[in-house]
Motif scaffolding. Structure first.
Motif, short mmCIF file in Angstrom:
data_model
loop_
_atom_site.label_atom_id
_atom_site.label_comp_id
_atom_site.label_asym_id
_atom_site.label_seq_id
_atom_site.Cartn_x
_atom_site.Cartn_y
_atom_site.Cartn_z
N PRO A 31 0.83 -1.21 0.00
CA PRO A 31 0.00 0.00 0.00
C PRO A 31 0.86 1.26 0.00
CG PRO A 31 -0.73 -1.55 1.67
CD PRO A 31 0.58 -2.05 1.16
N ALA A 32 0.35 2.28 -0.66
CA ALA A 32 1.04 3.58 -0.72
C ALA A 32 0.44 4.49 0.34
CB ALA A 32 0.85 4.20 -2.10
N ALA A 33 1.22 5.44 0.79
CA ALA A 33 0.73 6.41 1.78
C ALA A 33 -0.38 7.26 1.16
CB ALA A 33 1.88 7.30 2.25
N PHE A 34 -1.37 7.59 1.97
CA PHE A 34 -2.42 8.52 1.56
C PHE A 34 -1.94 9.94 1.88
CE2 PHE A 34 -4.91 4.66 2.16
CZ PHE A 34 -5.82 4.72 1.12
N THR A 35 -2.30 10.88 1.03
CA THR A 35 -1.98 12.28 1.31
C THR A 35 -3.28 13.05 1.48
OG1 THR A 35 -2.04 13.13 -0.97
CG2 THR A 35 0.03 12.08 -0.22
N LYS A 36 -3.19 14.24 2.04
CA LYS A 36 -4.39 15.03 2.29
C LYS A 36 -5.06 15.50 1.00
CE LYS A 36 -1.95 19.40 2.95
NZ LYS A 36 -1.73 20.51 3.85
N PHE A 91 -5.95 -3.76 -1.85
CA PHE A 91 -5.71 -3.60 -0.42
C PHE A 91 -6.88 -2.88 0.24
CE2 PHE A 91 -1.42 -3.93 -2.13
CZ PHE A 91 -0.83 -4.81 -1.24
N VAL A 92 -7.16 -3.24 1.49
CA VAL A 92 -8.20 -2.59 2.29
C VAL A 92 -7.63 -2.29 3.66
CG1 VAL A 92 -10.14 -3.66 1.06
CG2 VAL A 92 -9.13 -4.85 3.00
N SER A 93 -8.13 -1.23 4.29
CA SER A 93 -7.62 -0.90 5.63
C SER A 93 -8.38 -1.70 6.68
CB SER A 93 -7.72 0.60 5.90
OG SER A 93 -9.04 1.07 5.79
N ASP A 94 -7.63 -2.28 7.61
CA ASP A 94 -8.19 -3.10 8.67
C ASP A 94 -8.95 -2.21 9.65
OD1 ASP A 94 -8.71 -4.78 10.81
OD2 ASP A 94 -6.61 -5.26 11.22
N PHE A 95 -10.26 -2.30 9.64
CA PHE A 95 -11.10 -1.45 10.48
C PHE A 95 -10.89 -1.77 11.96
CE2 PHE A 95 -15.11 0.33 12.14
CZ PHE A 95 -15.03 1.59 11.57
N GLY A 96 -10.40 -2.95 12.26
CA GLY A 96 -10.17 -3.33 13.64
C GLY A 96 -8.81 -2.92 14.18
N ASN A 97 -7.97 -2.36 13.32
CA ASN A 97 -6.63 -1.96 13.75
C ASN A 97 -6.69 -0.55 14.32
OD1 ASN A 97 -3.95 -1.04 13.92
ND2 ASN A 97 -3.31 -2.23 12.16
N THR A 98 -6.52 -0.45 15.63
CA THR A 98 -6.62 0.85 16.31
C THR A 98 -5.24 1.42 16.67
OG1 THR A 98 -6.87 -0.25 18.44
CG2 THR A 98 -8.90 0.32 17.25
N ASP A 100 -1.85 3.49 16.55
CA ASP A 100 -1.53 4.82 16.07
C ASP A 100 -0.45 4.69 15.00
OD1 ASP A 100 -1.48 7.57 15.79
OD2 ASP A 100 -0.08 7.86 17.46
N ALA A 101 -0.89 4.52 13.77
CA ALA A 101 0.03 4.33 12.65
C ALA A 101 -0.63 4.93 11.41
CB ALA A 101 0.29 2.84 12.44
N PRO A 102 0.18 5.29 10.41
CA PRO A 102 -0.41 5.80 9.17
C PRO A 102 -1.37 4.77 8.57
CG PRO A 102 1.97 6.14 9.18
CD PRO A 102 1.63 5.28 10.38
N LEU A 103 -2.41 5.25 7.92
CA LEU A 103 -3.45 4.38 7.38
C LEU A 103 -2.90 3.30 6.46
CD1 LEU A 103 -6.47 3.82 7.17
CD2 LEU A 103 -6.60 5.51 5.34
N HIS A 104 -1.97 3.63 5.61
CA HIS A 104 -1.46 2.62 4.67
C HIS A 104 -0.73 1.47 5.39
CE1 HIS A 104 2.21 5.02 5.14
NE2 HIS A 104 2.88 4.00 4.63
N GLU A 105 -0.28 1.71 6.61
CA GLU A 105 0.37 0.65 7.37
C GLU A 105 -0.65 -0.29 8.03
OE1 GLU A 105 3.30 2.26 10.05
OE2 GLU A 105 4.29 3.36 8.43
#
Length: 166
Positions: A31-36, A91-98, A100-105
């Protein structure tokens, strides 16, 4: 001379056989980093301005993933027959992962996730399909927020259409 010719012929065979392997087999995706400023491919919304899980899709011929404001949009794109053939990684973001890390991680391959479809938690596109890295997390979430648990192979356009919202 025969030995040189045999060696050259063997080397040519190795190159030809090596060239036959799929590019997808040798490529690794992450996954790539998301930007604003990232906007959703489907709706054009600024991705990080809206709640819920996000998606990224790598397609043949592109170096960067397509970024989407919701997992629902990721599936809608990936399930379209004209797009399905081009998808190399989803790729999808793990909704259960809380953490404190960048979204792509916090992202995982879509086919490895377990999903909650139709809970009371709204995402960028209304009712959501939310990915979780493991069955225990999605079961706990479903008890608290409703919806139903589905595997990757059970997600189809009919299910997504049932998740009314914009």
């Amino acid at each position: 001379m025969k030995k040189i010719f045999s060696l050259l012929a063997a080397a040519a065979c190795v190159l030809v056989i090596g060239g036959c392997s799929s590019e997808k087999d040798t490529k690794t995706f992450s996954p790539a980093a998301f930007t604003k400023h990232d906007r959703c491919l489907i709706c054009g919304m600024v991705i990080l301005n809206y709640p819920g899980a996000k998606a990224q899709v790598y397609v043949k011929g592109e170096k960067e993933p397509l970024k989407l404001c919701s997992v629902k949009d990721g599936f809608v794109y990936s399930l379209q027959p004209e797009n399905a053939k081009k998808v190399e990684a989803f790729f999808v973001s793990d909704f259960g992962n809380t953490k404190d890390a960048p979204l792509h991680e916090k992202m995982l391959l879509a086919e490895k996730a377990v999903y909650n479809a139709g809970s009371d938690v709204r995402g960028a596109m209304g009712k959501s399909i939310l990915p979780f890295a493991n069955k225990e997390a999605v079961e706990k979430f479903t008890k608290e927020h409703g919806g139903k648990i589905v595997n990757y192979s059970e997600v189809n356009l009919e299910l997504l259409k049932s998740l009314k919202g914009h």
